[in-house]
Write a protein that holds these residues in place. Structure first.
Motif, mmCIF file in Angstrom:
data_model
loop_
_atom_site.group_PDB
_atom_site.id
_atom_site.type_symbol
_atom_site.label_atom_id
_atom_site.label_comp_id
_atom_site.label_asym_id
_atom_site.label_seq_id
_atom_site.Cartn_x
_atom_site.Cartn_y
_atom_site.Cartn_z
ATOM 1 N N THR A 16 -9.483 3.448 -2.408
ATOM 2 C CA THR A 16 -8.564 3.777 -1.499
ATOM 3 C C THR A 16 -7.508 3.520 -1.813
ATOM 4 O O THR A 16 -6.940 3.196 -3.128
ATOM 5 N N ASP B 120 -5.885 -5.403 2.442
ATOM 6 C CA ASP B 120 -6.927 -5.315 1.271
ATOM 7 C C ASP B 120 -8.209 -5.486 1.894
ATOM 8 O O ASP B 120 -9.074 -4.451 1.424
ATOM 9 N N SER B 121 -8.625 -6.166 2.903
ATOM 10 C CA SER B 121 -9.681 -6.337 3.309
ATOM 11 C C SER B 121 -10.578 -5.114 4.067
ATOM 12 O O SER B 121 -11.726 -4.624 3.743
ATOM 13 N N ASN C 55 -9.332 -1.774 3.278
ATOM 14 C CA ASN C 55 -9.431 -0.912 2.315
ATOM 15 C C ASN C 55 -10.907 -1.329 1.385
ATOM 16 O O ASN C 55 -11.453 -0.156 1.184
ATOM 17 N N LEU C 56 -11.075 -2.454 1.295
ATOM 18 C CA LEU C 56 -12.429 -2.691 0.486
ATOM 19 C C LEU C 56 -13.523 -2.491 1.330
ATOM 20 O O LEU C 56 -14.431 -1.777 0.709
ATOM 21 N N ASP C 57 -13.773 -2.805 2.580
ATOM 22 C CA ASP C 57 -14.549 -2.213 3.345
ATOM 23 C C ASP C 57 -14.679 -0.752 3.680
ATOM 24 O O ASP C 57 -16.032 -0.211 3.508
ATOM 25 N N SER D 54 -14.004 1.686 1.178
ATOM 26 C CA SER D 54 -14.277 2.004 0.099
ATOM 27 C C SER D 54 -15.798 1.697 -0.111
ATOM 28 O O SER D 54 -16.511 2.586 -0.654
ATOM 29 N N GLY E 142 -11.667 -0.791 -3.206
ATOM 30 C CA GLY E 142 -10.669 -1.069 -2.423
ATOM 31 C C GLY E 142 -9.217 -0.208 -3.017
ATOM 32 O O GLY E 142 -9.403 0.844 -3.662
ATOM 33 N N GLU E 143 -8.247 -0.953 -3.132
ATOM 34 C CA GLU E 143 -7.060 -0.228 -3.733
ATOM 35 C C GLU E 143 -6.777 -0.908 -5.021
ATOM 36 O O GLU E 143 -5.621 -0.672 -5.608
#
Length: 216
Positions: free
Chosen positions: A147, A153-154, A156-158, A160, A187-188
């Protein structure tokens, strides 16, 4: 045993959501049922599919021969050529890194903003990838979601992870062996462009497929 059962049930659910195109003979996903099955199969995949060594041992144990010596480069050359031919004009880039092949699938052709269900127009592209992967089955496949830096962060991780799972689930639904795959969201954490610009953020929103030879 429980993991195998979950994967089998989820795969069956996904396949039941597919219909056959009467003109091409290819399978298509029902937009409603397919979305639910994608989530089930993708969720089962993450955290249960093993890394490179375990996958290699499982495939070799199942009778898929490992590549060795000069045959590795030749095999990957042929696979790369077919991928380039199949994906020409699709928006997916094909990059060779040593003996590995990396497919970069940008978000403008794969997913709508903030969504993890595949765009219907992306099915044909994934069908082409699935066909080549089935033909060249002496390889391992990593599916990595990425992403941009917008959002937490959390989150974007989910996101992705769910996007990577959607791509994995579709490829498996087209007859590819799930034991070849490793699915993860990044994620990022691995940008390829500057997140301070819209162009850079768009480039960072992507799914990458890394194809690695099954070697001894």
């Amino acid at each position: 045993m429980k993991t195998k059962l979950v994967l089998a049930v989820s795969a069956a659910a996904f396949l039941s959501a597919c219909t056959t195109d009467p003109y091409t003979g290819q399978q298509r996903i029902s937009n409603t049922a397919g979305g639910a099955a994608l989530g089930a199969l993708g969720g089962a995949a993450l955290g249960t599919l093993a890394g490179g060594d375990d996958r290699r041992n499982a495939l070799i144990g199942a009778g898929i021969g490992a590549l060795a010596g000069g045959s590795i480069g030749v095999y990957m050359d042929r696979q790369e050529a077919e991928l380039r031919a199949q994906l020409q004009g699709s928006g997916v880039s094909v990059t060779r890194v040593g003996n590995d092949i990396v497919l970069n699938m940008p978000s403008n052709i794969t997913f709508d903003t903030d969504r993890a269900d595949l765009k219907p127009q992306f099915y044909d592209t994934l069908n082409s990838v699935a066909l080549v992967l089935k033909k060249f089955n002496q390889s391992l496949v990593d599916v990595n979601g990425h992403t941009d830096s917008t959002g937490s962060d959390s989150y974007n991780l989910d996101l992705s992870q769910r996007r990577a799972q959607s791509v994995y689930s579709y490829l498996v639904s087209q007859g590819n062996n799930p034991r070849r795959f490793y699915v993860r969201g990044m994620g990022e954490t691995q940008p390829i462009a500057d997140n301070s610009t819209e162009y850079g953020r768009a480039a960072n929103r992507r799914v990458e497929i890394k194809i690695v030879p099954l070697s001894q």
